[in-house]
Design a protein around this motif. Structure first.
Motif, PDB file in Angstrom:
ATOM      1  N   LEU A 251       0.858  -1.180   0.000  1.00  0.00           N
ATOM      2  CA  LEU A 251       0.000   0.000   0.000  1.00  0.00           C
ATOM      3  C   LEU A 251       0.893   1.228   0.000  1.00  0.00           C
ATOM      4  N   VAL A 252       0.708   2.100  -0.989  1.00  0.00           N
ATOM      5  CA  VAL A 252       1.498   3.332  -1.057  1.00  0.00           C
ATOM      6  C   VAL A 252       0.566   4.516  -0.792  1.00  0.00           C
ATOM      7  N   GLY A 253       0.686   5.090   0.396  1.00  0.00           N
ATOM      8  CA  GLY A 253      -0.148   6.226   0.784  1.00  0.00           C
ATOM      9  C   GLY A 253       0.414   7.522   0.239  1.00  0.00           C
ATOM     10  N   VAL A 254      -0.488   8.407  -0.178  1.00  0.00           N
ATOM     11  CA  VAL A 254      -0.063   9.711  -0.679  1.00  0.00           C
ATOM     12  C   VAL A 254      -0.207  10.731   0.464  1.00  0.00           C
ATOM     13  N   LEU A 255       0.946  11.227   0.908  1.00  0.00           N
ATOM     14  CA  LEU A 255       0.981  12.188   2.014  1.00  0.00           C
ATOM     15  C   LEU A 255       0.522  13.569   1.540  1.00  0.00           C
ATOM     16  N   LYS A 256      -0.078  14.382   2.436  1.00  0.00           N
ATOM     17  CA  LYS A 256      -0.355  13.986   3.810  1.00  0.00           C
ATOM     18  C   LYS A 256      -1.783  13.461   3.967  1.00  0.00           C
ATOM     19  N   GLY A 257      -2.624  13.817   3.013  1.00  0.00           N
ATOM     20  CA  GLY A 257      -4.069  13.636   3.158  1.00  0.00           C
ATOM     21  C   GLY A 257      -4.554  12.230   3.439  1.00  0.00           C
ATOM     22  N   ALA A 258      -3.777  11.211   3.006  1.00  0.00           N
ATOM     23  CA  ALA A 258      -4.268   9.827   3.129  1.00  0.00           C
ATOM     24  C   ALA A 258      -3.824   9.147   4.420  1.00  0.00           C
ATOM     25  N   PHE A 259      -3.186   9.903   5.329  1.00  0.00           N
ATOM     26  CA  PHE A 259      -2.561   9.229   6.480  1.00  0.00           C
ATOM     27  C   PHE A 259      -3.548   8.509   7.389  1.00  0.00           C
ATOM     28  N   LEU A 260      -4.699   9.107   7.661  1.00  0.00           N
ATOM     29  CA  LEU A 260      -5.677   8.455   8.542  1.00  0.00           C
ATOM     30  C   LEU A 260      -6.387   7.316   7.812  1.00  0.00           C
TER      31      LEU A 260
ATOM     32  N   THR B 104     -18.346   8.906  -3.651  1.00  0.00           N
ATOM     33  CA  THR B 104     -18.208   9.747  -4.823  1.00  0.00           C
ATOM     34  C   THR B 104     -18.936  11.059  -4.543  1.00  0.00           C
ATOM     35  N   VAL B 105     -18.279  12.175  -4.832  1.00  0.00           N
ATOM     36  CA  VAL B 105     -18.974  13.463  -4.744  1.00  0.00           C
ATOM     37  C   VAL B 105     -18.800  14.172  -6.075  1.00  0.00           C
ATOM     38  N   GLU B 106     -19.727  15.035  -6.397  1.00  0.00           N
ATOM     39  CA  GLU B 106     -19.645  15.758  -7.675  1.00  0.00           C
ATOM     40  C   GLU B 106     -18.638  16.887  -7.586  1.00  0.00           C
ATOM     41  N   LYS B 107     -18.748  17.691  -6.512  1.00  0.00           N
ATOM     42  CA  LYS B 107     -17.872  18.876  -6.413  1.00  0.00           C
ATOM     43  C   LYS B 107     -17.792  19.362  -4.976  1.00  0.00           C
ATOM     44  N   GLY B 108     -17.062  20.448  -4.791  1.00  0.00           N
ATOM     45  CA  GLY B 108     -16.955  21.069  -3.475  1.00  0.00           C
ATOM     46  C   GLY B 108     -15.602  20.815  -2.844  1.00  0.00           C
ATOM     47  N   PHE B 109     -15.231  21.658  -1.904  1.00  0.00           N
ATOM     48  CA  PHE B 109     -13.961  21.485  -1.215  1.00  0.00           C
ATOM     49  C   PHE B 109     -14.206  20.799   0.117  1.00  0.00           C
ATOM     50  N   LEU B 110     -13.551  19.660   0.320  1.00  0.00           N
ATOM     51  CA  LEU B 110     -13.798  18.855   1.504  1.00  0.00           C
ATOM     52  C   LEU B 110     -12.637  18.945   2.491  1.00  0.00           C
ATOM     53  N   VAL B 111     -12.968  18.891   3.769  1.00  0.00           N
ATOM     54  CA  VAL B 111     -11.949  18.880   4.826  1.00  0.00           C
ATOM     55  C   VAL B 111     -12.289  17.820   5.872  1.00  0.00           C
ATOM     56  N   GLY B 112     -11.284  17.479   6.682  1.00  0.00           N
ATOM     57  CA  GLY B 112     -11.474  16.530   7.778  1.00  0.00           C
ATOM     58  C   GLY B 112     -10.974  15.150   7.427  1.00  0.00           C
ATOM     59  N   TYR B 113     -10.698  14.340   8.448  1.00  0.00           N
ATOM     60  CA  TYR B 113     -10.219  12.971   8.287  1.00  0.00           C
ATOM     61  C   TYR B 113      -9.030  12.940   7.317  1.00  0.00           C
ATOM     62  N   GLY B 114      -8.061  13.824   7.563  1.00  0.00           N
ATOM     63  CA  GLY B 114      -6.856  13.889   6.738  1.00  0.00           C
ATOM     64  C   GLY B 114      -6.844  15.040   5.747  1.00  0.00           C
ATOM     65  N   LEU B 115      -8.041  15.459   5.323  1.00  0.00           N
ATOM     66  CA  LEU B 115      -8.142  16.540   4.324  1.00  0.00           C
ATOM     67  C   LEU B 115      -8.026  17.905   5.005  1.00  0.00           C
ATOM     68  N   ASP B 116      -7.292  18.792   4.358  1.00  0.00           N
ATOM     69  CA  ASP B 116      -7.010  20.081   4.999  1.00  0.00           C
ATOM     70  C   ASP B 116      -7.499  21.279   4.202  1.00  0.00           C
ATOM     71  N   TYR B 117      -7.587  22.384   4.917  1.00  0.00           N
ATOM     72  CA  TYR B 117      -7.644  23.689   4.267  1.00  0.00           C
ATOM     73  C   TYR B 117      -6.508  24.481   4.902  1.00  0.00           C
ATOM     74  N   ALA B 118      -5.473  24.811   4.129  1.00  0.00           N
ATOM     75  CA  ALA B 118      -4.267  25.489   4.633  1.00  0.00           C
ATOM     76  C   ALA B 118      -3.704  24.774   5.868  1.00  0.00           C
ATOM     77  N   GLU B 119      -3.667  23.427   5.785  1.00  0.00           N
ATOM     78  CA  GLU B 119      -3.105  22.550   6.823  1.00  0.00           C
ATOM     79  C   GLU B 119      -3.962  22.422   8.086  1.00  0.00           C
ATOM     80  N   ASP B 120      -5.112  23.080   8.121  1.00  0.00           N
ATOM     81  CA  ASP B 120      -6.020  22.911   9.258  1.00  0.00           C
ATOM     82  C   ASP B 120      -7.054  21.829   8.949  1.00  0.00           C
ATOM     83  N   TYR B 121      -7.700  21.343   9.989  1.00  0.00           N
ATOM     84  CA  TYR B 121      -8.854  20.427   9.944  1.00  0.00           C
ATOM     85  C   TYR B 121      -8.523  18.974   9.602  1.00  0.00           C
TER      86      TYR B 121
END
Ligand code: XMP
Ligand code: MG
Length: 173
Positions: free
Chosen positions: A35-44, A145-162
């Motif tokens: 398994l090759v995780g893509v940092l940083k978002g996939a860590f959790l 699957t989502v159509e659009k929008g900016f998502l945060v949380g559970y590894g996903l960030d906005y300017a390294e937060d969340y």
């Protein structure tokens, strides 16, 4: 104040991961999986997924890429910031991503991984975001699957937060 709309709750993420883990465990029975995780978002996501796999031989590694686009919306030029060090020659690889958006990052990373001579390379993503897809990427295993929008949380960030939020939200600024 930013506005957070729930997209995937904690228990929904758990259920999706169990479902994907069952499929991957079935598909890779008796094989050597990396398994090759893509940092940083996939860590959790990777951490939770790997603990649900019923496989004897699973290795873990990480890649990091960054994209510099001509504008803020696209990521035309992808640069590798951290490479893998596990030998994947002849092995079965699954790239674990947080979100596939345009698909340009993954296209670059898959081409890069193929230079090491793996037996196969597949893609597992927490979120398959369809609207801005530019590259013909096949997401083999996806939570949602989502159509659009900016998502945060559970590894996903906005300017390294969340990244630390246990659930996934649609962020409206
Ligand atoms: P693509 O597929 O466009 O994705 O090459 C590049 C990277 O952009 C990030 N991305 C997001 N990150 N919320 C985030 O926190 C999002 O909604 C989002 N959409 C794309 C992601 O890291 C992906 O690897
Ligand atoms: Mg990412």
């Amino acid at each position: 104040m930013p506005d957070f709309t729930p997209v995937l709750k904690e228990d929904e993420i758990k259920r999706h991961i169990s479902r994907i883990a069952k499929t991957i465990s079935f598909d890779y029975q008796g094989r050597e999986l990396v398994l090759v995780g893509v940092l940083k978002g996939a860590f959790l996501f990777l951490a939770d997924l790997v603990r649900e796999l019923a496989l004897e031989h699973v290795k873990i590694d990480f890649l990091q890429a960054s994209s510099y686009g001509a504008d803020t919306r696209s990521s035309e030029n992808v640069v590798l910031k951290k490479d893998i060090d596990v030998d994947i020659r002849g092995k079965d690889v699954i790239v674990v991503e947080d979100i596939v958006d345009t698909g340009l990052t993954l296209t670059f990373l898959i081409e890069h991984l193929k230079t090491f001579g793996p037996n196969s390379v597949k893609v597992c993503a927490m979120i398959d975001k369809k609207e801005r897809r530019k590259a013909a990427i096949q997401v083999d295993y996806a939570c949602a699957t989502v159509e659009k929008g900016f998502l945060v949380g559970y590894g996903l960030d906005y300017a390294e937060d969340y990244r630390n939020l246990p659930a996934i939200y649609h962020l409206k600024l």
